[in-house]
Write an enzyme that holds these catalytic residues in place. Structure first.
Site, mmCIF file in Angstrom:
data_model
loop_
_atom_site.group_PDB
_atom_site.id
_atom_site.type_symbol
_atom_site.label_atom_id
_atom_site.label_comp_id
_atom_site.label_asym_id
_atom_site.label_seq_id
_atom_site.Cartn_x
_atom_site.Cartn_y
_atom_site.Cartn_z
ATOM 1 N NE ARG A 178 -2.435 -3.302 3.051
ATOM 2 C CZ ARG A 178 -3.352 -3.089 3.370
ATOM 3 N NH1 ARG A 178 -4.458 -1.850 3.504
ATOM 4 N NH2 ARG A 178 -3.357 -4.068 3.868
ATOM 5 C CG ASP A 247 -4.048 2.557 6.405
ATOM 6 O OD1 ASP A 247 -4.958 4.107 6.658
ATOM 7 O OD2 ASP A 247 -5.252 1.974 6.632
#
Length: 479
Positions: A178, A247
């Site tokens: 991510r 995230d």
């Protein structure tokens, strides 16, 4: 079992992950299995009994080549930077398919990890079924996404706002790297592992960049292009992610982490359904701006690899990311053009599109159904579509596509779904399964969502939206 697992992520420095085993559960029972996805992954599951499958997809029994771990990452949550990591998800390994493609196999809700903080590491059934349903719907809509292979109930309670049935989802993704993974690599351990993560991510997801002069910049721009396409697709179908923290932005460009997600019914750019998004930061219409902001965080994390002198790196990064708004506007215009059957848009088409959206907002018109009616060239009688303002717009639109109505029809059919996961139907299916133990509504809805662009008779139940159905509607993270 026919796994072909590898564990290349664990060749990275150990600071980027923690080795951890799933916490065994009391009495796992498999309730949903994605047979078509299993086949794509090269998994021959037909020969195994339910008890064996339940044990495997709960984490009670691990595949031979599994090396379970939880990944470390950080992230900006609603704009605030914090240390995170897989607090309730454990990665078993990377399944290499018969075609040589690589996919992470992750158990979500499989117990506490070093990153759980105060969490219990568990998930409840309704949330895991939501992720299964919506991620599969997104896949069939043709939008890059993680997918769902199985859901197992654990036989153990999960304590949230009420006591719920525990469950574990098997999630499949190109990877779980991510933007927040890069933020972690830059901001922790003196940034010494940033280069390792960058090299790994390029090798795994963007090998064509290996010979570029500035790999970090080329990588950033490749990720930005993927996100431009992804967000444009979200906007096309009215999808609202609900929690676009850094995230939750995938490096390979997939939709991941289906928590408080939903689909917009009545068109309004400020539509928000997430219970935790009290300021509307992640509203439908804000998603492009947030994607731009998140990419700024990625660029910031990559600065040491973009150029050795910070001022030079900043200048290069700013020049690169500054093209996002213009590129998004161009992609959005092309996308909306295709929804209206316009193959090649002109600058003047923006006014035509904006006028329609303005009318839709003022009249609380259903986003999906309005484009479906245009696709059909047929509108409900005695409805808002009888208003003079809309009829005037309709004349202009018909004139715009009059040169090639056949091509226009093809474009509209391909870009305007007839079926989306309507919020009230999703909730009905989840309640039936999680409260009453009845999976039939879930399975029926799942089957319908596998042909979202097919406009066939008898689908009114899945297309009509009861009045005020979204009044007070909220979705939740499930943690």
């Amino acid at each position: 079992m026919t796994w072909n697992l590898e564990n290349t992520y664990q060749q990275l420095p150990e600071a980027l992950f923690s080795t951890i085993h799933p916490t065994p559960v009391k009495s796992p029972q498999l309730i949903v299995l994605n047979h078509s996805l299993a086949k794509e992954l090269g998994l021959d599951l037909e020969k195994y009994d339910t008890a064996t499958l339940s044990a495997v997809f709960s984490g009670n029994q691990l595949p031979t080549d599994a090396k379970p771990m939880a990944q470390a990452y950080a992230g900006h949550q609603f704009g605030q930077f914090t240390m995170l990591g897989d607090g309730r998800a454990i990665l078993l390994g990377e399944q290499v398919t018969p075609e040589g493609k690589r996919f992470d196999i992750q158990l979500k809700g499989s117990g506490r990890t070093p990153y759980s903080r105060n969490g219990d590491g568990r998930a409840h059934l309704s949330a895991m079924l939501r992720e299964y349903l919506i991620s599969e719907a997104m896949h069939y809509l043709g939008i890059p996404t993680s997918r769902s292979l199985a859901v197992v109930v654990t036989g153990e309670p999960v304590y949230r706002e009420v006591i719920r049935a525990g469950a574990i989802l098997t999630r499949v993704a190109e990877s779980h790297i991510r933007v927040g993974t890069f933020e972690y690599a830059r901001n922790f351990h003196n940034g010494q592992y940033l280069k390792d993560l960058l090299q790994y991510s390029i090798a795994r997801h963007y090998p064509e960049l290996d010979e570029t002069e500035n790999k970090a910049l080329a990588f950033f721009e490749a990720v930005m292009d993927k996100q431009l396409d992804l967000i444009t697709d979200w906007m096309r179908v009215g999808f609202i992610h609900g929690v676009m923290n850094t995230d939750n932005m995938s490096i390979p460009g997939e939709t991941i982490d289906y928590g408080p997600c939903a689909f917009m019914n009545s068109y309004d750019p400020m539509t928000v359904f997430s219970s935790i998004d009290t300021q509307g930061r992640y509203a439908y219409g804000n998603q492009p701006f947030i994607a731009h902001w998140n990419l700024g965080c990625l660029a910031s994390a990559l600065l040491p690899e973009i150029a050795p002198v910070t001022e030079d790196a900043l200048k290069i990064a700013r020049e690169s990311i500054s093209r996002f708004p213009k590129d998004y506007e161009s992609k959005w215009l092309e996308m909306m053009g295709r929804k209206l059957g316009i193959e090649t848009t002109k600058p003047s088409d923006k006014a035509l599109i904006d006028d329609l959206l303005h009318w839709m907002k003022n009249n609380k018109a259903d986003y999906t159904n309005t484009f479906l009616y245009l696709r059909r060239n047929e509108f409900p009688k005695d409805s808002i579509y009888e208003k003079p303002e809309f009829k005037g717009w309709l004349l202009l639109w018909r004139d715009r596509i009059s040169n090639n109505r056949e091509k226009a029809q093809h474009l509209m059919d391909a870009n305007n779904p007839a079926i989306i996961p309507r919020n009230h139907l999703v909730e009905e299916a989840l309640d039936a399964a999680s409260i009453h133990g009845d999976l039939k509504p879930f399975q029926e809805l799942l089957e319908v969502l596998q042909n979202p662009y097919e406009d066939r008779p008898g689908m009114d139940k899945y297309q009509e939206v009861p009045g005020e159905v979204d009044a007070g509607y909220q979705t939740f993270c499930g943690t």
